[in-house]
Design a protein around this motif. Structure first.
Motif, PDB file in Angstrom:
ATOM      1  N   ASP A 118       0.828  -1.207   0.000  1.00  0.00           N
ATOM      2  CA  ASP A 118       0.000   0.000   0.000  1.00  0.00           C
ATOM      3  C   ASP A 118       0.862   1.257   0.000  1.00  0.00           C
ATOM      4  O   ASP A 118       1.876   1.339   0.707  1.00  0.00           O
ATOM      5  CB  ASP A 118      -0.909   0.009   1.232  1.00  0.00           C
ATOM      6  N   GLY A 119       0.432   2.242  -0.767  1.00  0.00           N
ATOM      7  CA  GLY A 119       1.072   3.550  -0.746  1.00  0.00           C
ATOM      8  C   GLY A 119       2.314   3.676  -1.589  1.00  0.00           C
ATOM      9  O   GLY A 119       2.954   4.733  -1.592  1.00  0.00           O
ATOM     10  N   ALA A 125       8.427   3.494  -6.123  1.00  0.00           N
ATOM     11  CA  ALA A 125       9.063   2.185  -6.268  1.00  0.00           C
ATOM     12  C   ALA A 125      10.384   2.302  -7.020  1.00  0.00           C
ATOM     13  O   ALA A 125      11.389   1.677  -6.664  1.00  0.00           O
ATOM     14  CB  ALA A 125       8.118   1.227  -6.991  1.00  0.00           C
ATOM     15  N   ARG A 126      10.404   3.128  -8.049  1.00  0.00           N
ATOM     16  CA  ARG A 126      11.629   3.283  -8.834  1.00  0.00           C
ATOM     17  C   ARG A 126      12.729   3.940  -7.998  1.00  0.00           C
ATOM     18  O   ARG A 126      13.901   3.563  -8.088  1.00  0.00           O
ATOM     19  CB  ARG A 126      11.342   4.089 -10.101  1.00  0.00           C
ATOM     20  N   ARG A 127      12.350   4.907  -7.161  1.00  0.00           N
ATOM     21  CA  ARG A 127      13.342   5.542  -6.292  1.00  0.00           C
ATOM     22  C   ARG A 127      13.939   4.531  -5.314  1.00  0.00           C
ATOM     23  O   ARG A 127      15.145   4.544  -5.027  1.00  0.00           O
ATOM     24  CB  ARG A 127      12.696   6.686  -5.516  1.00  0.00           C
ATOM     25  N   ILE A 128      13.064   3.649  -4.784  1.00  0.00           N
ATOM     26  CA  ILE A 128      13.554   2.629  -3.849  1.00  0.00           C
ATOM     27  C   ILE A 128      14.536   1.694  -4.541  1.00  0.00           C
ATOM     28  O   ILE A 128      15.613   1.382  -3.998  1.00  0.00           O
ATOM     29  CB  ILE A 128      12.369   1.835  -3.268  1.00  0.00           C
ATOM     30  N   VAL A 129      14.202   1.262  -5.754  1.00  0.00           N
ATOM     31  CA  VAL A 129      15.064   0.323  -6.478  1.00  0.00           C
ATOM     32  C   VAL A 129      16.369   0.999  -6.885  1.00  0.00           C
ATOM     33  O   VAL A 129      17.444   0.384  -6.867  1.00  0.00           O
ATOM     34  CB  VAL A 129      14.317  -0.256  -7.694  1.00  0.00           C
ATOM     35  N   GLU A 130      16.297   2.269  -7.259  1.00  0.00           N
ATOM     36  CA  GLU A 130      17.518   2.987  -7.624  1.00  0.00           C
ATOM     37  C   GLU A 130      18.471   3.073  -6.442  1.00  0.00           C
ATOM     38  O   GLU A 130      19.689   3.019  -6.602  1.00  0.00           O
ATOM     39  CB  GLU A 130      17.158   4.390  -8.118  1.00  0.00           C
ATOM     40  N   GLY A 152      10.426  10.973  -0.650  1.00  0.00           N
ATOM     41  CA  GLY A 152       8.988  10.720  -0.719  1.00  0.00           C
ATOM     42  C   GLY A 152       8.513   9.543   0.101  1.00  0.00           C
ATOM     43  O   GLY A 152       7.300   9.329   0.219  1.00  0.00           O
ATOM     44  N   LEU A 153       9.452   8.765   0.675  1.00  0.00           N
ATOM     45  CA  LEU A 153       9.056   7.605   1.479  1.00  0.00           C
ATOM     46  C   LEU A 153       8.953   8.047   2.936  1.00  0.00           C
ATOM     47  O   LEU A 153       9.930   8.030   3.680  1.00  0.00           O
ATOM     48  CB  LEU A 153      10.069   6.464   1.328  1.00  0.00           C
ATOM     49  N   VAL A 157       4.147   5.197   5.504  1.00  0.00           N
ATOM     50  CA  VAL A 157       4.286   4.356   4.312  1.00  0.00           C
ATOM     51  C   VAL A 157       5.534   3.491   4.427  1.00  0.00           C
ATOM     52  O   VAL A 157       5.531   2.309   4.066  1.00  0.00           O
ATOM     53  CB  VAL A 157       4.324   5.224   3.042  1.00  0.00           C
ATOM     54  N   ARG A 158       6.610   4.073   4.948  1.00  0.00           N
ATOM     55  CA  ARG A 158       7.868   3.328   5.110  1.00  0.00           C
ATOM     56  C   ARG A 158       7.684   2.146   6.062  1.00  0.00           C
ATOM     57  O   ARG A 158       8.084   1.019   5.756  1.00  0.00           O
ATOM     58  CB  ARG A 158       8.943   4.271   5.636  1.00  0.00           C
ATOM     59  N   GLU A 159       7.072   2.407   7.220  1.00  0.00           N
ATOM     60  CA  GLU A 159       6.860   1.326   8.182  1.00  0.00           C
ATOM     61  C   GLU A 159       5.903   0.268   7.626  1.00  0.00           C
ATOM     62  O   GLU A 159       6.073  -0.928   7.861  1.00  0.00           O
ATOM     63  CB  GLU A 159       6.309   1.892   9.491  1.00  0.00           C
ATOM     64  N   GLY A 160       4.896   0.729   6.886  1.00  0.00           N
ATOM     65  CA  GLY A 160       3.981  -0.226   6.263  1.00  0.00           C
ATOM     66  C   GLY A 160       4.677  -1.100   5.242  1.00  0.00           C
ATOM     67  O   GLY A 160       4.402  -2.309   5.144  1.00  0.00           O
ATOM     68  N   LEU A 161       5.614  -0.510   4.473  1.00  0.00           N
ATOM     69  CA  LEU A 161       6.369  -1.281   3.482  1.00  0.00           C
ATOM     70  C   LEU A 161       7.235  -2.330   4.163  1.00  0.00           C
ATOM     71  O   LEU A 161       7.268  -3.499   3.748  1.00  0.00           O
ATOM     72  CB  LEU A 161       7.232  -0.340   2.645  1.00  0.00           C
TER      73      LEU A 161
END
Length: 750
Positions: A118-119, A125-130, A152-153, A157-161
């Motif tokens: 969620d979120g 997602a691309r920023r996280i993978v980069e 942006g994370l 949202v970060r804890e949920g991820l």
């Protein structure tokens, strides 16, 4: 699936079966309860499998099977086989699914931006993978602090991820453990639903907790898992599990309890080990302490009665409420001789003395029983009782255990009738009933038909919902088969002599030359049926000899599809019902259904799923209660449409759509067991009788089957099998404590 890709097989053959590996593009369908899933998969090319020769020649495939929480972007390795669907073409039917890490940067982006998290949109997602690389999922699981600094994370949202990734890993690890101990995908999903995130620890601590607690898992599977996990053959967990399994098996056979000697013997046979006195007593006490077993009374002097808790509670509650109605009711007669005579004149009825006695007696008691065989006028008495009660201003409710029986009751009385479940307003969410002791049924008279079908648990809930000023009339035939579920309520009520009982014996419903009713009574008396003269086509009862089971099956098909339509004008596909004692064998339900379906012809539309098919024109039967659809166990209908959404079945009251994952609720019904026919009547009944069915050849089973026919009854089989059924008047007796409890309750009122 498009035509251009229909004949392509993007799979790899291995020693473990056919493998499809790729990324989920679309989750077309998923049922969280059954785990049935339809996926659109983009296959990979050249995955690392040293045992395989890759055959990739396609870009998209449809995969169907059972799995937990699929999502777009998820990378999977599926094992199964290719099947061909009439409407949907070629598709991959998988038996197992193994989640894999996302492949490459784009795969990781697609997965992180899927519904699984969620979120997280594509940009985030691309920023996280980069930042974390193509192995971002694994990094988040092991080193979640590395997410710090992703633009942006934000916090929630970060804890949920992080929590979602850990949950996914935990679920995959748990699935791997459960599959590793031999559970299939549906069983694994059921364990997850029942035991939650701690399932692995709980199973490792005591795998026997799976038996009985998780649908589809019994003692045998739990015992195998226990051995794989190193549990001792003579351990206390195994002894307790064997005792519980023996009680559950007894309940499946209709018993509400077992005596301690029989329970111990059954458990000993199960574990193939002697259970000495000390082990037995210790296991019993541990089960009592954990509220898994109840010791309540005796089956014989010095022998304790052992129950599953819900069955003991049901017997106690039912006995108390029956005696409350029988003794505490301060009732006045709703009608007397004058009102009955007036009713007879107005209705044109002419009741005999026994019938008049029954009507007046039932209207003058707090609880009464009306019994008797076919044709003795039970329906006439019920109509009379209801009419006279309403004439006295009483509010009347009518109910029966099944939908088919309720429909017959409504037709017989000209008034609304419902199933007992619907009357009590069953709530599938919490498994309880809206009507109970605190919220009793709002009526002055409750009439319950087909009492032989009512098990002890439902009877307990029904009587609990009867208010202090409500009268009850129970109607049934004690010579028919007892309920499928545990208990022998009708016979126990009669045997207790605590409830006023009116038994009708004089036959009234028997047309000129009719043999169905007469032969039902002859069978009940242990006499062979009377048969018409050879060549007589005006009778309604026939016997066609066939000694060999295969020949008997051939003759059943011939009689159903050729002789009956030609000689009597019935449409066999709608008016003829085959009733067989068992499922297996040439003359069993399964084989006869296949042959009768084939007799309809194969040139019809069908829906295929795995190795099963559902065709337009098929007669089907519902096999469980579905309160959302309002179709119930035993309801029969006909398939009228099939398409990509599933199968549509026309029932007498309405049409119901079954999605693909719901089709396991339906069975073919050109042939059904005698037990499933209880509470129903059919224009024509055909009964195969072969000596191979000796375990089920019992007088009450044959009697029940014969009494299902309204216009024509045909027996097909061997004279020896017929004699075996008629002579066997001592079917397996059900062990029940209800009659004893009623007698004990009655003594309290003396």
């Amino acid at each position: 699936m498009s035509e251009e890709s229909e004949d392509r097989e993007p799979t790899t053959s291995t020693a473990l079966g056919t493998v499809l590996q790729g990324e989920v593009e679309v989750v077309t369908f998923h049922n969280p309860e059954t785990q049935y899933t339809v996926l659109r998969v983009a296959p990979e090319e050249g995955f690392d499998d040293p045992n395989a020769q890759t055959l990739w020649r396609s870009t998209r495939v449809t995969a169907v099977g059972a799995m937990d929480r699929p999502s777009a972007g998820l990378r999977l390795r599926l094992r199964g086989q290719w099947t061909s669907h009439r409407s949907h073409g070629r598709q991959f039917s998988f038996e197992s699914s193994e989640p894999l890490p996302p492949l490459g940067v784009e795969g990781a982006v697609r997965y992180l931006s899927s519904d699984a998290f969620d979120g997280i949109g594509e940009t985030l997602a691309r920023r996280i993978v980069e930042k974390l690389g193509p192995n971002a999922i694994e990094v988040i699981h092991k080193e979640p602090d590395k997410l710090t600094g992703v633009v942006g994370l934000r916090g929630a949202v970060r804890e949920g991820l992080i929590a979602a990734v850990k949950a996914e890993y935990g679920r995959h690890k748990l699935n791997a453990f459960l599959r590793g101990v031999g559970l299939g995908p549906r069983q694994s999903a059921a364990v997850l639903r029942k035991l939650g995130a701690d399932a692995e620890a709980l199973v490792r601590a005591n795998p026997y907790r799976l038996a009985g607690a998780v649908s589809g898992i019994g003692f045998t599977i739990a015992d195998r898992i226990a051995r794989e996990l190193g549990f001792a053959l003579d351990g206390p967990e195994r002894t307790r599990a064997a005792l519980l399994h023996a009680l559950r098996s007894a309940a499946d056979d209709g018993h509400t309890l077992l005596g301690e000697r029989r329970l111990r013997e059954n458990a000993r046979d199960l574990v193939q080990l002697d259970i000495d006195d000390a082990r037995f007593e210790r296991a019993l006490q541990e089960l009592v302490d954990s509220d898994e077993l109840v010791i309540d009374g005796e089956t014989a002097p010095g022998e304790r009665a052992l129950y599953l808790p819900h069955l003991a509670a049901s017997e106690r509650g039912l006995a108390a409420n029956v005696m409350r109605l029988a003794v505490e009711h301060d009732v006045h007669a709703l009608a007397g001789e004058v009102e009955l005579a007036r009713f007879e004149r107005q209705s044109g009825l002419e009741l005999d003395s026994d019938q008049r006695h029954a009507v007046l007696g039932l209207l003058a008691t707090g609880i009464g029983l009306l019994t008797g065989g076919p044709g003795v006028g039970k329906t006439t008495i019920v109509r009379s009782v209801v009419a006279l009660a309403e004439g006295a201003g009483a509010r009347v409710l009518l109910a029966s255990p099944t939908g088919r029986a309720a429909k017959r009751l409504a037709e017989a009385t000209g008034r609304a009738a419902s199933t007992v479940h619907r009357l009590l307003q069953y709530d599938p969410e919490d498994g309880g009933f809206a009507h109970d002791a605190k919220n009793p049924l709002k009526c002055d008279l409750l009439v319950v038909d087909e009492m032989s079908m009512l098990d002890v648990v439902i009877a307990h809930h029904l009587f609990k919902a009867v208010g202090p000023h409500t009268r009850v009339v129970l109607v049934g035939d004690p010579d028919q088969l007892p309920s499928v579920a545990p208990g022998n309520v009708l016979c126990d009520l009669i045997a207790s002599k605590c409830v006023p009982t009116f038994r009708l014996t004089q036959i009234h419903r028997q047309g000129r030359g009719s043999l169905i009713v007469a032969n039902a009574h002859r069978i009940l008396a242990g006499e062979p049926p009377q048969l018409p003269e050879k060549g007589d086509r005006a009778a309604d009862f026939y016997f066609f000899p066939a000694d060999d089971p295969r020949r008997c099956a051939d003759r059943v098909i011939e009689v159903v599809t050729e002789r009956i339509p030609r000689s009597f004008g019935f449409d066999w596909s709608t008016s003829v019902q085959v009733l067989a004692p068992m499922y297996k064998g040439d003359c069993g339900v399964d084989a006869l259904n296949e042959r009768l379906r084939a007799a309809l012809g194969a040139n019809v539309e069908e829906y295929r799923l795995g190795n099963r098919s559902w065709r337009i024109g098929d007669r089907v039967i519902q096999t469980r209660n579905d309160y959302e659809k309002e179709v119930f166990n035993g309801d029969m209908g006909r398939i009228v449409a099939v398409d990509e959404s599933g199968v549509s079945v026309k029932y007498p009251e309405k049409k119901v759509l079954y999605a693909p994952d719901e089709l396991s609720d339906l069975q073919s019904a050109f042939a059904i067991t005698v037990h499933r026919s209880q509470g129903s009547e059919y224009d024509v009944v055909v009964i195969p009788l072969v000596s191979q069915h000796f375990l089920m050849l019992q007088r009450n089973l044959l009697y029940t089957a014969v009494t299902r026919a309204k216009k024509l009854l045909v027996l097909v089989g061997s004279e020896r099998a017929l004699s075996m059924a008629i002579d066997n008047a001592e079917p397996s007796l059900r062990v029940s404590g209800l009659a004893r409890r009623l007698a004990e309750a009655a003594r309290q009122y003396e």
